[in-house]
Each structure stands twice: as C-alpha cells, then as structure tokens.
Scaffold this active site. Structure first.
Site, mmCIF file in Angstrom:
data_model
loop_
_atom_site.group_PDB
_atom_site.id
_atom_site.type_symbol
_atom_site.label_atom_id
_atom_site.label_comp_id
_atom_site.label_asym_id
_atom_site.label_seq_id
_atom_site.Cartn_x
_atom_site.Cartn_y
_atom_site.Cartn_z
ATOM 1 C CG ASP A 62 -1.810 7.553 0.205
ATOM 2 O OD1 ASP A 62 -0.913 8.411 0.105
ATOM 3 O OD2 ASP A 62 -2.590 7.262 -0.710
ATOM 4 C CG ASP A 121 -1.593 1.263 1.500
ATOM 5 O OD1 ASP A 121 -2.239 1.750 0.551
ATOM 6 O OD2 ASP A 121 -1.528 1.805 2.624
HETATM 7 C C1 XBP Z 1 -5.435 6.064 0.446
HETATM 8 C C2 XBP Z 1 -6.568 6.879 0.060
HETATM 9 C C3 XBP Z 1 -6.384 7.928 -0.940
HETATM 10 C C4 XBP Z 1 -5.621 9.133 -0.460
HETATM 11 C C5 XBP Z 1 -5.889 10.301 -1.343
HETATM 12 O O1 XBP Z 1 -5.904 4.818 0.958
HETATM 13 O O2 XBP Z 1 -7.674 6.674 0.518
HETATM 14 O O3 XBP Z 1 -7.641 8.347 -1.340
HETATM 15 O O4 XBP Z 1 -6.045 9.479 0.852
HETATM 16 O O5 XBP Z 1 -5.554 10.036 -2.682
HETATM 17 P P1 XBP Z 1 -5.006 3.510 0.924
HETATM 18 P P2 XBP Z 1 -6.488 10.488 -3.889
HETATM 19 O O6 XBP Z 1 -3.746 3.832 1.649
HETATM 20 O O7 XBP Z 1 -5.803 2.486 1.672
HETATM 21 O O8 XBP Z 1 -4.794 3.111 -0.517
HETATM 22 O O9 XBP Z 1 -6.998 11.850 -3.565
HETATM 23 O O10 XBP Z 1 -5.590 10.468 -5.095
HETATM 24 O O11 XBP Z 1 -7.606 9.480 -3.969
HETATM 25 MG MG MG Z 2 -2.966 3.113 3.456
#
Ligand code: XBP
Ligand code: MG
Length: 257
Positions: free
Chosen positions: A12, A10
């Site tokens: 973020d 993953d």
């Molecule tokens: C990450 C997200 C993303 C980011 C924002 O979740 O939910 O939406 O917060 O990115 P994970 P975007 O780590 O579970 O993949 O604005 O490009 O969607």
């Molecule tokens: Mg995440």
C-alpha cells in the site's frame, strides 16, 4: 560485502496508491452498508493511517471519534465481532474495486519488477494488508501469473505485531532464508521504514501524497516515485548519481553504498 539477492516490497502506497481511492472508499462502503454514520474523508483517513492494519484502524477511529460507541460496545456488545465483520466486508469492497481496475501500479514498478526477474534477483512482499488484497492487486495490474513472481507474500495477521514492528520483514527474510544484508526494501511511510530498518534492511522510499511529511531518517534515498525513462523521479533526500529513474543498476549502487 554480500551481493544483492532480493527486493522486498511494501504494497500500500509503494506498489500502488491504494489508500485514498481504494481502502478508504471500501471502508466507507462497509460502514454505509452496516448503517453506521461513519465517513472517513480524505483528510481524516490521512490521520487514521498512523495506525496500520484495517481492523486496528477501525478501533483507533472509535477511540478518537466515537468514544461513547466504543465504550458501549466494550461493555455490552461484541466489539471484536463487529470489527471483524465490518473488515471482511471492507475487504470484499476493496477487492471488487481492484478487479474493476480502479488502482494502477505506481510509475516504474512493473519495469523494475521485470528487470529484477530478468537478472535473477528474487522478489518478496512484506505488508500489513490482508493477503486477499495483495493477490487482487497483483492480478488486476500484472496478471494472474504474477503471484508466482513473488517467492514470499508476507501479509496481514501472519505475524503478532504489524508495522512499525519489524516482524513482517523478519518473517519474509526467514522464509527466503536470506540475511537482511542481502536484500533491500521498498517503502512509502514512516511506519514502513521503521519496520524495515528494524529488520536491518537498507530501504528505498517512494513517498506519496499521504506520506510526504513523514520522517524517513535512515532511508538509502527518498524519491517521489521510481519513475520511467519518460517520467523522471525527483530525489527528495539522498541521491541516485544523476539517474532520472530507478533501474536495477540504481538499486545495486544504493545497495553498495
Ligand atoms: C498498509 C495498511 C493496511 C491498509 C488496509 O500499511 O496499513 O492496513 O491500509 O489494509 P503498509 P487492511 O503499507 O505499511 O503495509 O484493511 O487489509 O488491513
Ligand atoms: Mg505502505
């Protein structure tokens, strides 16, 4: 028992702590630029993280906190267009922040990626964020060539359902032509682990400030970080046999158990 062939990460919260000082700040800049009096505080953003995907998160915010605006836009405006434009500007501000070096990788991430590559273990990414955000993070932290370290970068709207649905992990596995039993996932959130477990992947959790109260039932182990020889990790659930940081040997032991 099948051998470990690939690590799927993953982005973020797992590769880097991007949410509070990255995505959140970029959303607020986009709102300000559009003269919208919406501001996502650190606490509010923590609540909004329940919904993955930036466009989906804006819609969720409106439903909870600006219902009148939402209704008016749905009746007479172009809500989809507004959200799409705001999100495009948010991506601009976010990638700008990353290119300024605002967000470092979490402890142990670079070391583990290097170790996996040395051992010929394949790498992939499975994230809900926009593809440009992933390349921007990799370039600003690991250099341009690091994009090629990852055989598949599965990101954003490429699948119909974002996490917690398993689609993005299923997509990455399919692209690599690997079975879930040959891979291990790295996640930081409950939406993330629901997605990876839904794809039948063994999952290592490195939680963070926003996810420390999440439910990680089913995780191979829950840690506060991968850690380094001089920056030990803490085990919050499960164990890593006395290791003080996550090496490829640690990953292989977890994979085999
Ligand atoms: C990450 C997200 C993303 C980011 C924002 O979740 O939910 O939406 O917060 O990115 P994970 P975007 O780590 O579970 O993949 O604005 O490009 O969607
Ligand atoms: Mg995440």
């Amino acid at each position: 028992m099948l051998a470990l062939k690939a690590l799927i990460f993953d982005v973020d919260g797992t590769l880097a702590d991007t949410e509070r000082d990255g995505h959140r700040v970029a959303f607020n800049r986009a709102f300000e630029e559009a003269n919208l009096n919406w501001h996502w505080s650190v606490d509010l953003y923590g609540e909004l993280l329940a919904v993955t995907g930036g466009k989906e998160r804006i819609r969720h915010f409106l439903a909870l906190h600006r219902p009148d605006f939402l209704q008016e836009q749905q009746q007479t405006g172009d809500l989809d267009g507004l959200i799409k434009n705001l999100h495009a500007r948010k991506t601009f501000f976010y990638t700008q922040l990353l290119s300024e070096g605002a967000i470092p990788l979490r402890s142990g991430v670079k070391r583990l990626l290097d170790e996996a590559r040395e051992q010929g273990v394949r790498l992939a990414i499975a994230t809900t964020t926009t593809p440009a955000n992933v390349t921007s993070l990799l370039e600003s932290t690991l250099g341009k060539e690091s994009i090629d370290w990852f055989e598949v970068i599965a990101a954003g709207d490429i699948v119909p359902e974002k996490k917690p649905a398993p689609d993005i992990y299923d997509y990455a596995l399919q692209k690599m032509n690997l079975k879930a039993e040959e891979c291990i996932a790295f996640e930081d959130s409950s939406n993330g682990i629901q997605s990876s477990l839904g794809a039948n992947l063994k999952t290592i959790i490195t939680q963070n400030h926003y996810t420390e109260t999440h439910d990680f039932t089913g995780a191979a182990v829950v840690l506060d970080q991968l850690g380094e020889p001089d920056d030990a990790c803490r085990c919050l659930a499960g164990d890593i046999n006395g290791d003080t940081y996550v090496s490829m040997q640690t990953v292989k032991t977890l994979f085999g158990t």
